[in-house]
Design a protein around this motif. Sequence first.
Motif, PDB file in Angstrom:
ATOM      1  N   VAL A  53       0.878  -1.008  -0.029  1.00 38.08           N
ATOM      2  CA  VAL A  53       0.140   0.142   0.009  1.00 38.08           C
ATOM      3  C   VAL A  53       0.965   1.169  -0.160  1.00 38.08           C
ATOM      4  CG1 VAL A  53      -1.805   1.356   1.210  1.00 38.08           C
ATOM      5  CG2 VAL A  53      -1.725  -1.150   1.406  1.00 38.08           C
ATOM      6  N   PRO A  54       0.855   1.973  -1.090  1.00 34.12           N
ATOM      7  CA  PRO A  54       1.897   3.276  -1.182  1.00 34.12           C
ATOM      8  C   PRO A  54       1.629   4.029   0.199  1.00 34.12           C
ATOM      9  CG  PRO A  54       0.544   2.910  -3.139  1.00 34.12           C
ATOM     10  CD  PRO A  54      -0.030   2.005  -2.311  1.00 34.12           C
ATOM     11  N   LEU A  55       2.685   4.799   0.232  1.00 35.10           N
ATOM     12  CA  LEU A  55       2.761   5.984   1.474  1.00 35.10           C
ATOM     13  C   LEU A  55       1.524   6.873   1.321  1.00 35.10           C
ATOM     14  CD1 LEU A  55       6.324   6.671   1.876  1.00 35.10           C
ATOM     15  CD2 LEU A  55       4.826   5.316   3.515  1.00 35.10           C
ATOM     16  N   ALA A  56       1.339   7.659   0.015  1.00 37.61           N
ATOM     17  CA  ALA A  56       0.320   8.588   0.130  1.00 37.61           C
ATOM     18  C   ALA A  56      -0.941   7.677   0.009  1.00 37.61           C
ATOM     19  CB  ALA A  56       0.603   9.241  -1.122  1.00 37.61           C
ATOM     20  N   LYS A  57      -1.851   8.222   0.943  1.00 34.99           N
ATOM     21  CA  LYS A  57      -3.119   7.524   0.792  1.00 34.99           C
ATOM     22  C   LYS A  57      -4.125   8.466   1.304  1.00 34.99           C
ATOM     23  CE  LYS A  57      -1.244   4.779   4.736  1.00 34.99           C
ATOM     24  NZ  LYS A  57      -0.624   3.483   4.927  1.00 34.99           N
ATOM     25  N   PRO A  58      -5.481   7.832   1.331  1.00 35.76           N
ATOM     26  CA  PRO A  58      -6.647   8.747   2.062  1.00 35.76           C
ATOM     27  C   PRO A  58      -6.206   9.252   3.320  1.00 35.76           C
ATOM     28  CG  PRO A  58      -7.519   6.992   0.938  1.00 35.76           C
ATOM     29  CD  PRO A  58      -6.102   6.528   0.947  1.00 35.76           C
ATOM     30  N   GLY A  59      -6.106  10.617   3.723  1.00 34.38           N
ATOM     31  CA  GLY A  59      -5.807  11.116   5.003  1.00 34.38           C
ATOM     32  C   GLY A  59      -4.393  11.689   5.285  1.00 34.38           C
ATOM     33  N   THR A  60      -3.574  11.117   4.259  1.00 34.80           N
ATOM     34  CA  THR A  60      -2.491  11.485   4.372  1.00 34.80           C
ATOM     35  C   THR A  60      -1.988  12.905   4.405  1.00 34.80           C
ATOM     36  OG1 THR A  60      -1.618   9.582   3.197  1.00 34.80           O
ATOM     37  CG2 THR A  60      -0.030  11.033   3.440  1.00 34.80           C
ATOM     38  N   ALA A  61      -2.836  13.845   3.563  1.00 42.39           N
ATOM     39  CA  ALA A  61      -2.511  15.295   3.491  1.00 42.39           C
ATOM     40  C   ALA A  61      -2.714  15.817   4.942  1.00 42.39           C
ATOM     41  CB  ALA A  61      -3.472  15.679   2.403  1.00 42.39           C
ATOM     42  N   ARG A  62      -3.627  15.209   5.638  1.00 45.27           N
ATOM     43  CA  ARG A  62      -3.885  15.780   6.843  1.00 45.27           C
ATOM     44  C   ARG A  62      -2.794  15.849   7.855  1.00 45.27           C
ATOM     45  NH1 ARG A  62      -8.750  12.921   7.063  1.00 45.27           N
ATOM     46  NH2 ARG A  62      -7.922  11.483   8.462  1.00 45.27           N
ATOM     47  N   LYS A  63      -1.700  15.116   7.374  1.00 50.13           N
ATOM     48  CA  LYS A  63      -0.620  14.868   8.553  1.00 50.13           C
ATOM     49  C   LYS A  63       0.604  16.062   8.129  1.00 50.13           C
ATOM     50  CE  LYS A  63      -1.353   9.986   8.989  1.00 50.13           C
ATOM     51  NZ  LYS A  63      -1.103   8.592   8.344  1.00 50.13           N
ATOM     52  N   ILE A  64       0.355  16.830   7.056  1.00 45.23           N
ATOM     53  CA  ILE A  64       1.679  17.583   6.688  1.00 45.23           C
ATOM     54  C   ILE A  64       1.938  18.505   7.681  1.00 45.23           C
ATOM     55  CG2 ILE A  64       2.199  19.389   4.911  1.00 45.23           C
ATOM     56  CD1 ILE A  64       0.293  17.861   2.818  1.00 45.23           C
ATOM     57  N   PRO A  65       1.048  19.355   8.242  1.00 45.51           N
ATOM     58  CA  PRO A  65       1.738  20.209   9.505  1.00 45.51           C
ATOM     59  C   PRO A  65       2.590  19.451  10.400  1.00 45.51           C
ATOM     60  CG  PRO A  65      -0.706  20.381   9.036  1.00 45.51           C
ATOM     61  CD  PRO A  65      -0.340  19.157   8.341  1.00 45.51           C
ATOM     62  N   GLY A  66       2.242  18.223  10.931  1.00 41.46           N
ATOM     63  CA  GLY A  66       3.093  17.467  11.814  1.00 41.46           C
ATOM     64  C   GLY A  66       4.590  17.195  11.007  1.00 41.46           C
ATOM     65  N   TRP A  67       4.343  16.984   9.666  1.00 44.74           N
ATOM     66  CA  TRP A  67       5.745  16.299   9.008  1.00 44.74           C
ATOM     67  C   TRP A  67       6.551  17.817   9.143  1.00 44.74           C
ATOM     68  CZ3 TRP A  67       3.590  14.559   3.674  1.00 44.74           C
ATOM     69  CH2 TRP A  67       2.835  13.278   3.907  1.00 44.74           C
ATOM     70  N   LEU A  89       6.334  16.897  -3.585  1.00 42.76           N
ATOM     71  CA  LEU A  89       5.212  16.459  -2.605  1.00 42.76           C
ATOM     72  C   LEU A  89       3.630  16.427  -2.826  1.00 42.76           C
ATOM     73  CD1 LEU A  89       6.927  17.897   0.458  1.00 42.76           C
ATOM     74  CD2 LEU A  89       6.369  15.565   0.429  1.00 42.76           C
ATOM     75  N   LEU A  90       3.616  17.461  -3.545  1.00 47.43           N
ATOM     76  CA  LEU A  90       1.923  17.622  -4.178  1.00 47.43           C
ATOM     77  C   LEU A  90       1.915  16.534  -5.162  1.00 47.43           C
ATOM     78  CD1 LEU A  90       2.046  21.679  -4.468  1.00 47.43           C
ATOM     79  CD2 LEU A  90       0.936  20.337  -2.696  1.00 47.43           C
ATOM     80  N   ARG A  91       2.683  16.109  -6.121  1.00 46.04           N
ATOM     81  CA  ARG A  91       2.278  15.028  -6.699  1.00 46.04           C
ATOM     82  C   ARG A  91       2.111  13.928  -6.057  1.00 46.04           C
ATOM     83  NH1 ARG A  91       6.052  15.402 -12.320  1.00 46.04           N
ATOM     84  NH2 ARG A  91       4.706  14.080 -13.301  1.00 46.04           N
ATOM     85  N   PHE A  92       3.016  13.652  -5.197  1.00 47.00           N
ATOM     86  CA  PHE A  92       3.023  12.275  -4.108  1.00 47.00           C
ATOM     87  C   PHE A  92       1.445  12.582  -3.713  1.00 47.00           C
ATOM     88  CE2 PHE A  92       3.674  11.332   0.348  1.00 47.00           C
ATOM     89  CZ  PHE A  92       3.821  10.061   0.388  1.00 47.00           C
ATOM     90  N   LEU A  93       1.056  13.601  -2.987  1.00 50.68           N
ATOM     91  CA  LEU A  93      -0.076  13.435  -2.310  1.00 50.68           C
ATOM     92  C   LEU A  93      -1.440  13.377  -3.402  1.00 50.68           C
ATOM     93  CD1 LEU A  93       0.449  16.491   0.233  1.00 50.68           C
ATOM     94  CD2 LEU A  93       0.263  13.931   0.724  1.00 50.68           C
ATOM     95  N   ARG A 100      -6.801   5.417  -6.713  1.00 51.92           N
ATOM     96  CA  ARG A 100      -5.466   4.961  -6.990  1.00 51.92           C
ATOM     97  C   ARG A 100      -4.624   4.168  -5.999  1.00 51.92           C
ATOM     98  NH1 ARG A 100      -2.693  10.098 -10.039  1.00 51.92           N
ATOM     99  NH2 ARG A 100      -1.180   8.508 -10.433  1.00 51.92           N
ATOM    100  N   VAL A 101      -4.916   4.425  -4.763  1.00 52.77           N
ATOM    101  CA  VAL A 101      -4.141   3.729  -3.780  1.00 52.77           C
ATOM    102  C   VAL A 101      -4.373   1.963  -3.970  1.00 52.77           C
ATOM    103  CG1 VAL A 101      -3.598   3.193  -1.386  1.00 52.77           C
ATOM    104  CG2 VAL A 101      -3.639   5.420  -2.454  1.00 52.77           C
ATOM    105  N   THR A 102      -5.914   1.733  -4.150  1.00 50.92           N
ATOM    106  CA  THR A 102      -6.208   0.519  -4.330  1.00 50.92           C
ATOM    107  C   THR A 102      -5.641  -0.233  -5.629  1.00 50.92           C
ATOM    108  OG1 THR A 102      -8.186   0.927  -3.191  1.00 50.92           O
ATOM    109  CG2 THR A 102      -8.266  -0.970  -4.520  1.00 50.92           C
ATOM    110  N   GLU A 103      -5.708   0.645  -6.638  1.00 47.82           N
ATOM    111  CA  GLU A 103      -4.970   0.130  -7.964  1.00 47.82           C
ATOM    112  C   GLU A 103      -3.315  -0.262  -7.818  1.00 47.82           C
ATOM    113  OE1 GLU A 103      -6.520   1.870 -12.072  1.00 47.82           O
ATOM    114  OE2 GLU A 103      -4.673   3.145 -11.215  1.00 47.82           O
ATOM    115  N   ALA A 104      -2.649   0.966  -7.317  1.00 47.61           N
ATOM    116  CA  ALA A 104      -1.137   0.806  -7.031  1.00 47.61           C
ATOM    117  C   ALA A 104      -1.059  -0.236  -6.108  1.00 47.61           C
ATOM    118  CB  ALA A 104      -0.749   1.912  -6.370  1.00 47.61           C
TER     119      ALA A 104
END
Length: 412
Positions: A53-67, A89-93, A100-104
Amino acid sequence: MSDVTIIGGGIVGLCTALALQDDGHSVEIIERDQPGGGATFGNCGLLAVGEVVPLAKPGTARKIPGWLLDPEGPLFVRPRALLRELPWLLRFLSTGSRRRVTEAAGFLATLTRHAEADYRALLDRAGIAGNLVPAENLIVFHDRADYEKDRFTWELREALGFRHSFLSGEEVRELEPALGGPVSCGARLKGWHQFSDPHLMARRLAAFFQARGGIIRIAEVRHIESAGDRVAALHLAGGERIDVRRLVVAAGAWSRPLLGELGLKAPLAALQGYHYHVPAPGVALGRPVLYANGGFVLTPMETGLRIAGTIEVAGPDPAPNFSRAHMLARKAAGILPGLDLSGGTLWMGPRPFLPDGLPAIGRAPRHANVFLAYGHGQIGVTLGATTGRLVAELVAGREPSVDLAPFRPERF
Ligand SMILES: Cc1cc2nc3c(=O)[nH]c(=O)nc-3n(C[C@H](O)[C@H](O)[C@H](O)COP(=O)(O)OP(=O)(O)OC[C@H]3O[C@@H](n4cnc5c(N)ncnc54)[C@H](O)[C@@H]3O)c2cc1C
């Protein structure tokens, strides 16, 4: 002149070289550092078949401030690198939708399903079968809620046939009595294996390659010379020019400038990871333990205990920030009471990452005699032997045994 020249002596280059030898080709690897250096040197050493399961997945964007704010977090973006890395990073998100994640994940599974069998065959031939051992992995959590919040990943893995079972704290400690601290539950991953030490395995594969007549030249490729729709020669840092018949680019996270010379704009990022490797930890683990809350893995290896992981976005070839490796050691001691950290060695290395989390395996779009194998992200060791076999199939003009359309280098 060898039949095939490979740039990069990491696990992907080495496995490709061996698969090509199996087909009867003479092969030369050009490696600027040492075989099994690069990311292959210091990783966690898991044959991570279910890590699809790729790293960018539903909900990942919400974690950016913490990063951006927590330099001790599992994923950290160095503020100075932010501007430069933002487009990536934007492309990754943007690849992180459920669809897309399910397919990947499905695409990656078409590769990881072959990983064990391909390594078995390769390591048997090299006489080093003991370098890959069965090791059900254990993921541990502070809370059941930490397990639950990644339900999407668990369900997707299950749907693809990668089984796991949830474990209570008691069951975790039954398996791994040395674990303590805030660990309260876990998950057991079935059918996984580990390498006894990925760098040593790579060195042994390199020795086998040389014993079969393969050449390893320690040199840096600076420039690729084309002639029409073919690559004609490589120019090395020392000023030497060497002719090539066929070329494979397998230079891991450093592939990007080489690909640029071939007219291919690859959005390849280097996501740094760290390790702290303890020769005599004084505590025993029976299997690799992924500490979910810390974002790292503790792997017992033939050379000691490796504490490795976390992701740092820091641009290409950054100076190491070893406070992250020390942080790994400190956090590991928090769940392994009695861990002896003395004599630990530190390492930083780059995961070669494309935004969609899939590797690039295929023919170069503009050069008839060039083949590409890079971007294996967080599972490059797992995929080494399979990638090598697939590249050899392409070089021989055979129909690839896995559909390579999702991994086309020119898909971006
Ligand atoms: C902390 C961490 C933990 C990881 N854990 C795991 C894991 O448990 N399981 C797993 O499957 N994967 C894991 N990975 C990922 C894995 O390590 C990589 O995907 C894999 O090593 C990539 O292999 P490679 O051969 O493509 O690149 P590399 O191993 O980086 O090799 C590339 C080689 O090319 C050489 N090179 C580059 N440019 C040139 C040039 N111009 N001329 C000559 N030589 C050149 C470099 O010196 C290098 O040796 C982890 C990575 C990290 C950082």
